[in-house]
Scaffold this motif. Structure first.
Motif, PDB file in Angstrom:
ATOM      1  N   MET A 181       0.849  -1.174   0.000  1.00 42.57           N
ATOM      2  CA  MET A 181       0.000   0.000   0.000  1.00 42.57           C
ATOM      3  C   MET A 181       0.885   1.224   0.000  1.00 42.57           C
ATOM      4  O   MET A 181       1.777   1.355   0.824  1.00 42.57           O
ATOM      5  CB  MET A 181      -0.907  -0.017   1.235  1.00 42.57           C
ATOM      6  CG  MET A 181      -1.814   1.148   1.289  1.00 42.57           C
ATOM      7  SD  MET A 181      -3.190   0.904   2.432  1.00 42.57           S
ATOM      8  CE  MET A 181      -2.645   1.907   3.788  1.00 42.57           C
ATOM      9  N   ALA A 182       0.642   2.114  -0.928  1.00 45.42           N
ATOM     10  CA  ALA A 182       1.449   3.316  -1.053  1.00 45.42           C
ATOM     11  C   ALA A 182       0.968   4.387  -0.087  1.00 45.42           C
ATOM     12  O   ALA A 182      -0.217   4.490   0.212  1.00 45.42           O
ATOM     13  CB  ALA A 182       1.374   3.848  -2.477  1.00 45.42           C
ATOM     14  N   ILE A 183       1.880   5.186   0.363  1.00 47.63           N
ATOM     15  CA  ILE A 183       1.531   6.324   1.211  1.00 47.63           C
ATOM     16  C   ILE A 183       1.129   7.471   0.288  1.00 47.63           C
ATOM     17  O   ILE A 183       1.857   7.824  -0.635  1.00 47.63           O
ATOM     18  CB  ILE A 183       2.719   6.732   2.100  1.00 47.63           C
ATOM     19  CG1 ILE A 183       3.069   5.581   3.046  1.00 47.63           C
ATOM     20  CG2 ILE A 183       2.392   8.010   2.870  1.00 47.63           C
ATOM     21  CD1 ILE A 183       4.301   5.829   3.882  1.00 47.63           C
ATOM     22  N   GLN A 184      -0.021   8.028   0.549  1.00 43.34           N
ATOM     23  CA  GLN A 184      -0.512   9.099  -0.298  1.00 43.34           C
ATOM     24  C   GLN A 184      -0.453  10.435   0.440  1.00 43.34           C
ATOM     25  O   GLN A 184      -0.523  10.489   1.662  1.00 43.34           O
ATOM     26  CB  GLN A 184      -1.953   8.825  -0.718  1.00 43.34           C
ATOM     27  CG  GLN A 184      -2.087   7.570  -1.542  1.00 43.34           C
ATOM     28  CD  GLN A 184      -3.518   7.347  -1.993  1.00 43.34           C
ATOM     29  OE1 GLN A 184      -4.399   8.143  -1.724  1.00 43.34           O
ATOM     30  NE2 GLN A 184      -3.737   6.232  -2.665  1.00 43.34           N
ATOM     31  N   ARG A 185      -0.326  11.500  -0.345  1.00 46.69           N
ATOM     32  CA  ARG A 185      -0.322  12.834   0.237  1.00 46.69           C
ATOM     33  C   ARG A 185      -1.720  13.199   0.700  1.00 46.69           C
ATOM     34  O   ARG A 185      -2.721  12.746   0.146  1.00 46.69           O
ATOM     35  CB  ARG A 185       0.108  13.866  -0.795  1.00 46.69           C
ATOM     36  CG  ARG A 185       1.547  13.773  -1.150  1.00 46.69           C
ATOM     37  CD  ARG A 185       1.883  14.924  -2.058  1.00 46.69           C
ATOM     38  NE  ARG A 185       3.265  14.786  -2.494  1.00 46.69           N
ATOM     39  CZ  ARG A 185       3.888  15.638  -3.250  1.00 46.69           C
ATOM     40  NH1 ARG A 185       3.244  16.699  -3.712  1.00 46.69           N
ATOM     41  NH2 ARG A 185       5.139  15.459  -3.579  1.00 46.69           N
ATOM     42  N   LYS A 186      -1.761  14.059   1.688  1.00 46.41           N
ATOM     43  CA  LYS A 186      -3.019  14.591   2.156  1.00 46.41           C
ATOM     44  C   LYS A 186      -3.581  15.482   1.053  1.00 46.41           C
ATOM     45  O   LYS A 186      -2.865  16.289   0.483  1.00 46.41           O
ATOM     46  CB  LYS A 186      -2.792  15.406   3.425  1.00 46.41           C
ATOM     47  CG  LYS A 186      -4.038  15.978   4.021  1.00 46.41           C
ATOM     48  CD  LYS A 186      -3.714  16.731   5.295  1.00 46.41           C
ATOM     49  CE  LYS A 186      -4.983  17.371   5.846  1.00 46.41           C
ATOM     50  NZ  LYS A 186      -4.705  18.152   7.052  1.00 46.41           N
ATOM     51  N   PRO A 187      -4.864  15.340   0.721  1.00 43.35           N
ATOM     52  CA  PRO A 187      -5.433  16.174  -0.337  1.00 43.35           C
ATOM     53  C   PRO A 187      -5.376  17.653   0.041  1.00 43.35           C
ATOM     54  O   PRO A 187      -5.463  18.011   1.211  1.00 43.35           O
ATOM     55  CB  PRO A 187      -6.882  15.713  -0.440  1.00 43.35           C
ATOM     56  CG  PRO A 187      -7.079  14.682   0.585  1.00 43.35           C
ATOM     57  CD  PRO A 187      -5.815  14.428   1.308  1.00 43.35           C
ATOM     58  N   ALA A 188      -5.227  18.494  -0.974  1.00 45.28           N
ATOM     59  CA  ALA A 188      -5.192  19.932  -0.740  1.00 45.28           C
ATOM     60  C   ALA A 188      -6.540  20.365  -0.182  1.00 45.28           C
ATOM     61  O   ALA A 188      -7.581  19.828  -0.538  1.00 45.28           O
ATOM     62  CB  ALA A 188      -4.900  20.672  -2.039  1.00 45.28           C
TER      63      ALA A 188
END
Length: 96
Positions: free
Chosen positions: A1-8
């Motif tokens: 599972m990839a770490i995703q950025r927090k949405p803007a």
């Protein structure tokens, strides 16, 4: 599972557009000064609407339920829409 950025975060312009969209809904309109909240006492208060009792012929109810199922709407939504359209057609019961 990839770490995703927090949405803007949503900008103020988008929030204003969303608020305008919600405020444009027929059941979200603000009452006019002459329609002060709580002045119409018939039915039971349910948020900004009134709950009523309705007696309906079984065959008509079956048709309403079928329409609700086909459209993916609730029975109450179908009845509300039908009544809204009838009331907006001001000339329906005019005898000329």
């Amino acid at each position: 599972m990839a770490i995703q950025r927090k949405p803007a975060s949503v900008g103020a312009k988008s929030e204003a557009a969303a608020a305008a969209f919600v405020d444009g809904a027929p059941d979200a309109r603000k009452p006019a000064a002459s329609e002060a909240v709580g002045t119409y006492e018939k039915g039971v208060a349910k948020g900004n609407k009134r709950q009523i009792s309705l007696t309906i012929a079984p065959e008509l109810l079956r048709k309403v339920d079928e329409l609700a199922k086909r459209s993916g709407q609730a029975r109450a939504a179908i009845i509300n829409l039908a009544l809204y359209r009838l009331v907006e057609r001001d000339d329906v019961f005019d005898r000329k």
